[in-house]
Motif scaffolding. Structure first.
Motif, PDB file in Angstrom:
ATOM      1  N   ALA A  72      20.280 -18.181 -45.057  1.00  0.00           N
ATOM      2  CA  ALA A  72      20.584 -17.836 -46.796  1.00  0.00           C
ATOM      3  C   ALA A  72      19.321 -17.357 -47.332  1.00  0.00           C
ATOM      4  CB  ALA A  72      20.785 -19.045 -47.269  1.00  0.00           C
ATOM      5  N   ARG A  73      18.149 -17.848 -46.899  1.00  0.00           N
ATOM      6  CA  ARG A  73      16.830 -17.293 -47.470  1.00  0.00           C
ATOM      7  C   ARG A  73      16.693 -15.766 -47.181  1.00  0.00           C
ATOM      8  NH1 ARG A  73      14.647 -22.151 -46.104  1.00  0.00           N
ATOM      9  NH2 ARG A  73      14.121 -21.397 -44.001  1.00  0.00           N
ATOM     10  N   LEU A  74      17.250 -15.214 -45.785  1.00  0.00           N
ATOM     11  CA  LEU A  74      17.069 -14.001 -45.290  1.00  0.00           C
ATOM     12  C   LEU A  74      18.119 -13.091 -46.302  1.00  0.00           C
ATOM     13  CD1 LEU A  74      16.505 -14.324 -41.653  1.00  0.00           C
ATOM     14  CD2 LEU A  74      15.065 -13.423 -43.343  1.00  0.00           C
ATOM     15  N   LEU A  75      19.273 -13.713 -46.538  1.00  0.00           N
ATOM     16  CA  LEU A  75      20.271 -13.005 -47.237  1.00  0.00           C
ATOM     17  C   LEU A  75      19.960 -13.138 -48.863  1.00  0.00           C
ATOM     18  CD1 LEU A  75      23.407 -13.785 -45.102  1.00  0.00           C
ATOM     19  CD2 LEU A  75      22.168 -11.687 -45.172  1.00  0.00           C
ATOM     20  N   SER A  76      19.131 -13.831 -49.246  1.00  0.00           N
ATOM     21  CA  SER A  76      18.769 -14.141 -50.650  1.00  0.00           C
ATOM     22  C   SER A  76      19.992 -14.793 -51.462  1.00  0.00           C
ATOM     23  CB  SER A  76      18.212 -12.768 -51.289  1.00  0.00           C
ATOM     24  OG  SER A  76      17.233 -12.030 -50.802  1.00  0.00           O
ATOM     25  N   MET A  77      20.382 -15.532 -50.697  1.00  0.00           N
ATOM     26  CA  MET A  77      21.649 -16.404 -51.575  1.00  0.00           C
ATOM     27  C   MET A  77      21.327 -17.890 -51.249  1.00  0.00           C
ATOM     28  SD  MET A  77      24.588 -15.298 -48.708  1.00  0.00           S
ATOM     29  CE  MET A  77      25.837 -15.343 -49.902  1.00  0.00           C
ATOM     30  N   HIS A  78      22.186 -18.663 -52.215  1.00  0.00           N
ATOM     31  CA  HIS A  78      22.102 -20.171 -52.072  1.00  0.00           C
ATOM     32  C   HIS A  78      22.705 -20.655 -50.459  1.00  0.00           C
ATOM     33  CE1 HIS A  78      22.813 -24.339 -53.080  1.00  0.00           C
ATOM     34  NE2 HIS A  78      21.667 -24.177 -53.817  1.00  0.00           N
ATOM     35  N   ARG A  79      22.058 -21.548 -50.100  1.00  0.00           N
ATOM     36  CA  ARG A  79      22.645 -22.014 -48.937  1.00  0.00           C
ATOM     37  C   ARG A  79      24.319 -22.583 -48.791  1.00  0.00           C
ATOM     38  NH1 ARG A  79      23.750 -27.063 -47.173  1.00  0.00           N
ATOM     39  NH2 ARG A  79      22.517 -27.550 -49.026  1.00  0.00           N
ATOM     40  N   ARG A  80      24.646 -23.204 -49.800  1.00  0.00           N
ATOM     41  CA  ARG A  80      25.923 -23.735 -49.937  1.00  0.00           C
ATOM     42  C   ARG A  80      26.799 -22.443 -50.308  1.00  0.00           C
ATOM     43  NH1 ARG A  80      29.446 -26.279 -48.148  1.00  0.00           N
ATOM     44  NH2 ARG A  80      30.833 -27.292 -49.563  1.00  0.00           N
ATOM     45  N   THR A  81      26.326 -21.543 -50.869  1.00  0.00           N
ATOM     46  CA  THR A  81      27.331 -20.239 -51.170  1.00  0.00           C
ATOM     47  C   THR A  81      27.410 -19.585 -49.821  1.00  0.00           C
ATOM     48  OG1 THR A  81      26.243 -20.089 -53.480  1.00  0.00           O
ATOM     49  CG2 THR A  81      27.566 -18.221 -52.410  1.00  0.00           C
ATOM     50  N   LEU A  82      26.420 -19.535 -48.999  1.00  0.00           N
ATOM     51  CA  LEU A  82      26.599 -18.904 -47.567  1.00  0.00           C
ATOM     52  C   LEU A  82      27.645 -19.975 -46.865  1.00  0.00           C
ATOM     53  CD1 LEU A  82      25.875 -16.830 -45.465  1.00  0.00           C
ATOM     54  CD2 LEU A  82      23.949 -18.295 -45.009  1.00  0.00           C
ATOM     55  N   GLN A  83      27.462 -21.116 -47.000  1.00  0.00           N
ATOM     56  CA  GLN A  83      28.346 -21.923 -46.195  1.00  0.00           C
ATOM     57  C   GLN A  83      29.739 -21.810 -46.618  1.00  0.00           C
ATOM     58  OE1 GLN A  83      26.609 -25.706 -47.014  1.00  0.00           O
ATOM     59  NE2 GLN A  83      25.634 -26.159 -44.949  1.00  0.00           N
ATOM     60  N   ARG A  84      30.043 -21.688 -47.924  1.00  0.00           N
ATOM     61  CA  ARG A  84      31.435 -21.408 -48.350  1.00  0.00           C
ATOM     62  C   ARG A  84      32.046 -20.147 -47.811  1.00  0.00           C
ATOM     63  NH1 ARG A  84      29.451 -23.464 -53.735  1.00  0.00           N
ATOM     64  NH2 ARG A  84      29.885 -25.876 -53.604  1.00  0.00           N
ATOM     65  N   LEU A  85      31.216 -19.081 -47.823  1.00  0.00           N
ATOM     66  CA  LEU A  85      31.749 -17.639 -47.417  1.00  0.00           C
ATOM     67  C   LEU A  85      32.166 -17.793 -46.155  1.00  0.00           C
ATOM     68  CD1 LEU A  85      29.060 -15.406 -49.471  1.00  0.00           C
ATOM     69  CD2 LEU A  85      31.958 -15.459 -49.723  1.00  0.00           C
ATOM     70  N   MET A  86      31.178 -18.260 -45.320  1.00  0.00           N
ATOM     71  CA  MET A  86      31.068 -18.306 -43.783  1.00  0.00           C
ATOM     72  C   MET A  86      32.487 -19.231 -43.444  1.00  0.00           C
ATOM     73  SD  MET A  86      27.368 -18.209 -42.376  1.00  0.00           S
ATOM     74  CE  MET A  86      27.919 -17.789 -40.795  1.00  0.00           C
ATOM     75  N   MET A  87      32.947 -20.417 -44.160  1.00  0.00           N
ATOM     76  CA  MET A  87      34.051 -21.261 -43.784  1.00  0.00           C
ATOM     77  C   MET A  87      35.143 -20.295 -44.262  1.00  0.00           C
ATOM     78  SD  MET A  87      32.308 -24.975 -44.626  1.00  0.00           S
ATOM     79  CE  MET A  87      33.911 -25.746 -45.247  1.00  0.00           C
ATOM     80  N   ARG A  88      35.295 -20.018 -45.288  1.00  0.00           N
ATOM     81  CA  ARG A  88      36.357 -19.267 -45.949  1.00  0.00           C
ATOM     82  C   ARG A  88      36.728 -18.286 -45.037  1.00  0.00           C
ATOM     83  NH1 ARG A  88      34.746 -17.085 -51.285  1.00  0.00           N
ATOM     84  NH2 ARG A  88      35.018 -18.982 -51.864  1.00  0.00           N
ATOM     85  N   HIS A  89      35.802 -17.437 -44.459  1.00  0.00           N
ATOM     86  CA  HIS A  89      36.295 -16.221 -43.780  1.00  0.00           C
ATOM     87  C   HIS A  89      36.051 -16.459 -42.139  1.00  0.00           C
ATOM     88  CE1 HIS A  89      36.658 -14.097 -47.131  1.00  0.00           C
ATOM     89  NE2 HIS A  89      35.876 -14.329 -47.638  1.00  0.00           N
ATOM     90  N   SER A  90      35.934 -17.915 -41.655  1.00  0.00           N
ATOM     91  CA  SER A  90      35.933 -18.211 -40.257  1.00  0.00           C
ATOM     92  C   SER A  90      35.088 -17.697 -39.630  1.00  0.00           C
ATOM     93  CB  SER A  90      37.200 -17.760 -39.783  1.00  0.00           C
ATOM     94  OG  SER A  90      38.344 -18.446 -40.219  1.00  0.00           O
ATOM     95  N   LEU A  91      33.718 -17.720 -40.103  1.00  0.00           N
ATOM     96  CA  LEU A  91      32.511 -17.144 -39.403  1.00  0.00           C
ATOM     97  C   LEU A  91      31.686 -18.242 -38.756  1.00  0.00           C
ATOM     98  CD1 LEU A  91      31.200 -14.510 -42.076  1.00  0.00           C
ATOM     99  CD2 LEU A  91      32.653 -14.137 -39.733  1.00  0.00           C
TER     100      LEU A  91
END
Length: 57
Positions: A36-55
């Protein structure tokens, strides 16, 4: 210039971004916070995106 994930429609992530996100996640050893830090986004936002798109495993 906006970060790519900020420009996306909520229900879609371009395949290229999904692929890059997954690669960075793997390079970080599965460390969500570091990814998340490398992508400049909040950790929880990244988790939600990855879960939503089965990553996540």
């Amino acid at each position: 210039m906006p970060i790519p994930w900020q420009c996306m429609h909520r229900s879609r992530i371009p395949r290229r971004f999904a692929s890059i996100t997954k690669q960075i996640y793997m390079l970080c050893g599965g460390n969500m916070s570091k990814t998340a830090r490398l992508l400049s986004m909040h950790r929880r936002t990244l988790q939600r995106l990855m879960m939503r798109h089965s990553l996540l495993r």
